[in-house]
Design an enzyme around this catalytic site. Structure first.
Site, short mmCIF file in Angstrom:
data_model
loop_
_atom_site.label_atom_id
_atom_site.label_comp_id
_atom_site.label_asym_id
_atom_site.label_seq_id
_atom_site.Cartn_x
_atom_site.Cartn_y
_atom_site.Cartn_z
N CYS A 221 12.30 -34.14 5.45
CA CYS A 221 12.19 -35.33 6.39
C CYS A 221 10.92 -35.11 7.13
O CYS A 221 10.18 -34.10 7.03
CB CYS A 221 13.46 -34.93 7.34
SG CYS A 221 13.12 -33.40 8.42
N CYS B 225 10.35 -31.82 8.99
CA CYS B 225 9.90 -30.77 8.11
C CYS B 225 8.64 -30.78 7.62
O CYS B 225 8.12 -29.82 7.73
CB CYS B 225 10.97 -30.92 7.13
SG CYS B 225 12.59 -30.94 7.52
#
Length: 86
Positions: A13, A16
């Protein structure tokens, strides 16, 4: 001095990816060596006891999960880990 083993846990994501970039930025600023890897496999992520991503693992120890820390906090974490090796 052997390098830190850093794992960024998350499915890929935006947060991340931001965490991974932050790790590399701080390592570059500190001129520190580390083996950085990204863990996207949910079973492996859960094996660390992490339920919310992104998370950071250094030398097998979960440092935090569910947040992207400030650059200052990340620098403090990595500097602290490096100090343990001196």
């Amino acid at each position: 001095m052997n390098s830190l083993d850093i794992k960024v846990l998350g499915p890929g994501c935006a947060n991340c990816n931001n965490l991974e970039k932050l790790v590399f930025d701080v390592l570059a600023e500190l001129n520190a060596d580390a083996n950085v890897s990204k863990v996207t496999d949910y079973k492996e992520i859960v094996s660390y006891g992490v339920m919310s991503t992104p998370a950071l693992v250094i030398d097998g120890e979960v440092k935090f999960s569910g947040v992207v820390p400030s650059k200052a906090k990340m620098t403090e974490i990595i500097t602290g880990e490096l100090a343990k090796r001196r």
